[in-house]
Design a protein around this motif. Structure first.
Motif, PDB file in Angstrom:
ATOM      1  N   GLU A 155     -33.741  32.849  23.530  1.00 20.48           N
ATOM      2  CA  GLU A 155     -33.554  32.905  22.075  1.00 20.48           C
ATOM      3  C   GLU A 155     -32.997  34.265  21.690  1.00 20.48           C
ATOM      4  N   VAL A 156     -32.091  34.249  20.733  1.00 20.93           N
ATOM      5  CA  VAL A 156     -31.561  35.497  20.191  1.00 20.93           C
ATOM      6  C   VAL A 156     -31.896  35.544  18.705  1.00 20.93           C
ATOM      7  N   ARG A 157     -32.469  36.667  18.280  1.00 24.75           N
ATOM      8  CA  ARG A 157     -32.758  36.879  16.866  1.00 24.75           C
ATOM      9  C   ARG A 157     -31.885  38.013  16.346  1.00 24.75           C
ATOM     10  N   PHE A 158     -31.261  37.769  15.215  1.00 24.32           N
ATOM     11  CA  PHE A 158     -30.383  38.746  14.592  1.00 24.32           C
ATOM     12  C   PHE A 158     -31.085  39.287  13.345  1.00 24.32           C
ATOM     13  N   PHE A 159     -31.415  40.582  13.374  1.00 22.92           N
ATOM     14  CA  PHE A 159     -32.073  41.229  12.238  1.00 22.92           C
ATOM     15  C   PHE A 159     -31.023  41.967  11.409  1.00 22.92           C
ATOM     16  N   PHE A 160     -30.908  41.633  10.143  1.00 19.90           N
ATOM     17  CA  PHE A 160     -30.104  42.400   9.202  1.00 19.90           C
ATOM     18  C   PHE A 160     -31.099  43.115   8.289  1.00 19.90           C
ATOM     19  N   GLN A 161     -31.344  44.367   8.622  1.00 18.02           N
ATOM     20  CA  GLN A 161     -32.477  45.099   8.048  1.00 18.02           C
ATOM     21  C   GLN A 161     -32.089  45.946   6.850  1.00 18.02           C
ATOM     22  N   HIS A 162     -32.880  45.837   5.824  1.00 17.55           N
ATOM     23  CA  HIS A 162     -32.713  46.633   4.617  1.00 17.55           C
ATOM     24  C   HIS A 162     -33.345  48.016   4.788  1.00 17.55           C
ATOM     25  N   ALA A 163     -32.984  48.939   3.929  1.00 14.49           N
ATOM     26  CA  ALA A 163     -33.735  50.175   3.662  1.00 14.49           C
ATOM     27  C   ALA A 163     -34.043  51.029   4.888  1.00 14.49           C
ATOM     28  N   GLU A 164     -33.052  51.240   5.736  1.00 14.00           N
ATOM     29  CA  GLU A 164     -33.282  52.196   6.823  1.00 14.00           C
ATOM     30  C   GLU A 164     -33.292  53.626   6.311  1.00 14.00           C
ATOM     31  N   GLU A 165     -32.517  53.881   5.253  1.00 13.87           N
ATOM     32  CA  GLU A 165     -32.304  55.257   4.792  1.00 13.87           C
ATOM     33  C   GLU A 165     -33.460  55.816   3.954  1.00 13.87           C
TER      34      GLU A 165
ATOM     35  N   THR B  30     -12.677  48.362  27.351  1.00 12.58           N
ATOM     36  CA  THR B  30     -11.999  49.516  26.753  1.00 12.58           C
ATOM     37  C   THR B  30     -12.963  50.632  26.370  1.00 12.58           C
ATOM     38  N   ALA B  31     -14.167  50.618  26.922  1.00 11.79           N
ATOM     39  CA  ALA B  31     -15.144  51.673  26.629  1.00 11.79           C
ATOM     40  C   ALA B  31     -15.701  52.245  27.916  1.00 11.79           C
ATOM     41  N   VAL B  32     -16.144  53.490  27.837  1.00 13.93           N
ATOM     42  CA  VAL B  32     -16.752  54.152  28.994  1.00 13.93           C
ATOM     43  C   VAL B  32     -18.070  54.780  28.559  1.00 13.93           C
ATOM     44  N   LEU B  33     -18.983  54.888  29.502  1.00 10.35           N
ATOM     45  CA  LEU B  33     -20.275  55.504  29.209  1.00 10.35           C
ATOM     46  C   LEU B  33     -20.127  57.016  29.107  1.00 10.35           C
ATOM     47  N   GLN B  34     -20.807  57.574  28.115  1.00  9.95           N
ATOM     48  CA  GLN B  34     -20.797  59.009  27.871  1.00  9.95           C
ATOM     49  C   GLN B  34     -22.225  59.532  27.983  1.00  9.95           C
ATOM     50  N   SER B  35     -22.410  60.648  28.658  1.00 13.35           N
ATOM     51  CA  SER B  35     -23.730  61.261  28.778  1.00 13.35           C
ATOM     52  C   SER B  35     -23.919  62.278  27.656  1.00 13.35           C
ATOM     53  N   ILE B  36     -24.987  62.124  26.874  1.00 10.35           N
ATOM     54  CA  ILE B  36     -25.284  63.046  25.785  1.00 10.35           C
ATOM     55  C   ILE B  36     -26.770  63.383  25.795  1.00 10.35           C
ATOM     56  N   LYS B  37     -27.130  64.407  25.038  1.00 10.93           N
ATOM     57  CA  LYS B  37     -28.526  64.792  24.887  1.00 10.93           C
ATOM     58  C   LYS B  37     -29.154  63.989  23.750  1.00 10.93           C
ATOM     59  N   PRO B  38     -30.493  63.878  23.716  1.00  9.97           N
ATOM     60  CA  PRO B  38     -31.149  63.233  22.577  1.00  9.97           C
ATOM     61  C   PRO B  38     -30.754  63.899  21.263  1.00  9.97           C
ATOM     62  N   LEU B  39     -30.688  63.120  20.203  1.00  7.90           N
ATOM     63  CA  LEU B  39     -30.262  63.612  18.898  1.00  7.90           C
ATOM     64  C   LEU B  39     -31.477  63.899  18.011  1.00  7.90           C
ATOM     65  N   PRO B  40     -31.463  64.992  17.234  1.00  9.41           N
ATOM     66  CA  PRO B  40     -32.585  65.303  16.356  1.00  9.41           C
ATOM     67  C   PRO B  40     -32.623  64.477  15.080  1.00  9.41           C
ATOM     68  N   ASN B  41     -31.660  63.576  14.907  1.00  9.03           N
ATOM     69  CA  ASN B  41     -31.697  62.643  13.787  1.00  9.03           C
ATOM     70  C   ASN B  41     -32.854  61.669  13.969  1.00  9.03           C
ATOM     71  N   SER B  42     -33.205  60.969  12.902  1.00  9.04           N
ATOM     72  CA  SER B  42     -34.286  59.987  13.009  1.00  9.04           C
ATOM     73  C   SER B  42     -33.916  58.715  12.271  1.00  9.04           C
ATOM     74  N   GLU B  43     -34.594  57.646  12.604  1.00  8.78           N
ATOM     75  CA  GLU B  43     -34.426  56.381  11.889  1.00  8.78           C
ATOM     76  C   GLU B  43     -35.522  55.403  12.254  1.00  8.78           C
ATOM     77  N   ASP B  44     -35.652  54.342  11.466  1.00 10.38           N
ATOM     78  CA  ASP B  44     -36.860  53.521  11.568  1.00 10.38           C
ATOM     79  C   ASP B  44     -36.776  52.385  12.573  1.00 10.38           C
ATOM     80  N   PHE B  45     -35.751  52.363  13.439  1.00 14.08           N
ATOM     81  CA  PHE B  45     -35.734  51.390  14.526  1.00 14.08           C
ATOM     82  C   PHE B  45     -36.980  51.542  15.398  1.00 14.08           C
ATOM     83  N   SER B  46     -37.594  52.725  15.346  1.00 10.69           N
ATOM     84  CA  SER B  46     -38.817  52.981  16.108  1.00 10.69           C
ATOM     85  C   SER B  46     -39.930  51.998  15.762  1.00 10.69           C
ATOM     86  N   ALA B  47     -39.930  51.454  14.563  1.00 10.13           N
ATOM     87  CA  ALA B  47     -40.969  50.490  14.172  1.00 10.13           C
ATOM     88  C   ALA B  47     -40.890  49.224  15.019  1.00 10.13           C
ATOM     89  N   PHE B  48     -39.686  48.794  15.362  1.00  9.69           N
ATOM     90  CA  PHE B  48     -39.529  47.619  16.221  1.00  9.69           C
ATOM     91  C   PHE B  48     -39.950  47.939  17.658  1.00  9.69           C
TER      92      PHE B  48
END
Length: 402
Positions: free
Chosen positions: A141-151, A332-350
């Motif tokens: 099963e695939v569930r598609f979440f279109f989430q409000h109010a992340e900001e 047409t895409a390649v993987l890029q190595s980066i450091k963790p970002l100090p930004n935040s967002e509420d995907f952590s709730a899931f």
């Protein structure tokens, strides 16, 4: 034997998704531009949700519901056995005046998609269309979440969790376009990806008086200034040096006149951590240091600590499979190595309810003049990145559900 366990079968699926995504790219761009012209703020995404619901309802095989008034859940039952994967896009805009000159600039004063959520919604909608057309071959099963109010805290993700969207979910993923990565680059980190975001208010209470007689006062401005400096000891002397902590005092408010020492001052601050363990230690450290400095000068101090979003920590196994999605599913895409970002967002709730991964999709193009950062009034992103987002989401169930 699962037919999707072989690289040959995955390659065939990836080729099919590539062709379908190329053919619908113009439509995905049109969806994104419609949403960009009609942005809505957090918790007010009424027209946005209605538009997305109409588009989803027209797709055969999707069961569409409203977990909250301005969010959407679309469910697709695949034709093969497998787990349950949730894929999330945020849909809200920001209180920013769009200063771009283009035919899809925001038509709503002081409201703008200045972070790419319009693109996220269009990507996931495109993937939903493709996967519905392949549903006989889709595992699980695939569930598609279109989430409000992340900001806007407390965020829409927790509201959707409270509404039950994560029940039975085995894995969850999300993606974000990035103005700091060139189009064609995609990053999937192991472990910490984004920081937590907490804030605090410190109220220092002294004793005011005439500026000519500071000896008769308990000067909260002088004490507050010492607190600002001493709070950096939370980072340098109290936290594990291997664990990142960012503590910034962002506002210092007090006083009414040149010749008056006030009774109180108020300090505002932001705290970001990549570890939930370290995050739990910070409030007590801030309070101890602030009270120590204030008490040494005969003042008192009151701390109000407001917890925001938790850190986004990718599951290493899911992250590994998402890197395979990029390598095997996006030509047409390649993987890029980066450091963790100090930004935040509420995907952590899931992520508190299922292992998952947060993917960063490059969308910067100096050649096209698309170079402004997120939340900037001239923000835009390279719409070629939409193709990568659609392919990422559409390929993911074959790697994560099988």
């Amino acid at each position: 034997m699962n037919v999707f366990s072989s690289r040959f079968s995955l390659a065939g699926i990836a080729e099919t998704i590539d062709l379908k995504s190329q053919r619908q790219h113009a439509e995905v761009v049109a969806w994104r531009r419609h949403l960009h012209r009609h942005p809505e703020l957090s918790f007010k995404e009424v027209d946005t949700a209605n538009f997305l619901e109409r588009e989803l309802a027209a797709v055969e095989g999707l069961k569409v519901s409203r977990p909250t008034p301005t969010s959407l859940l679309a469910r697709l039952a695949g034709g093969r056995k497998g787990g349950t994967l949730a894929m999330r896009a945020d849909i809200d805009a920001l209180p920013v005046q769009d200063q771009k000159r283009c035919d899809y600039a925001s038509g709503n004063p002081n409201v703008m998609h200045a972070c790419g959520h319009d693109g996220h919604a269009a990507m996931l909608l495109g993937a939903a269309r493709i996967l519905a057309g392949l549903r006989a071959q889709v595992p699980g099963e695939v569930r598609f979440f279109f989430q409000h109010a992340e900001e806007q805290h407390p965020g829409g993700a927790q509201q959707m969790v409270d509404a039950g969207v994560m029940k039975g979910v085995d894995k969850v993923i999300s993606a974000h376009v990035m103005s700091t990565l060139d189009t064609g680059s995609i990053a999937v980190l192991d472990g910490p990806a984004l920081a937590s975001s907490d804030r605090f208010v410190l109220r220092v209470r002294g004793r005011g008086g005439h500026a000519a007689n500071p000896d008769r006062c308990i000067d909260p401005i002088m004490i507050g200034a010492q607190i600002v400096g001493n709070l950096q000891a939370v980072v340098s002397r109290n936290a594990d040096p291997h664990e990142a902590v960012i503590l910034s005092v962002t506002r210092f408010d007090g006083g009414t006149a040149f010749n008056v020492i006030p009774d109180t001052v108020e300090l505002w601050g932001s705290v970001r951590c990549f570890s939930e363990h370290v995050r739990e230690l910070v409030p007590a450290l801030v309070e101890r240091i602030a009270n120590g400095v204030a008490g040494a000068h005969g003042a008192s101090c009151e701390l109000e600590y407001i917890r925001g979003y938790s850190p986004v920590v990718n599951d290493t196994a899911v992250a590994s499979r998402m890197r395979a999605v990029v390598e095997q599913g996006i030509a047409t895409a390649v993987l890029q190595s980066i450091k963790p970002l100090p930004n935040s967002e509420d995907f952590s709730a899931f992520l508190k309810h299922a292992p998952g991964a947060y993917v960063l999709i490059g969308a910067r193009s100096a050649a096209k003049g698309i170079v402004h950062p997120h939340h900037h009034p001239h923000f835009d992103f390279d719409e070629d990145a939409l193709l990568h987002g659609v392919q990422l989401f559409a390929n993911a169930p074959f790697h994560l559900n099988a």
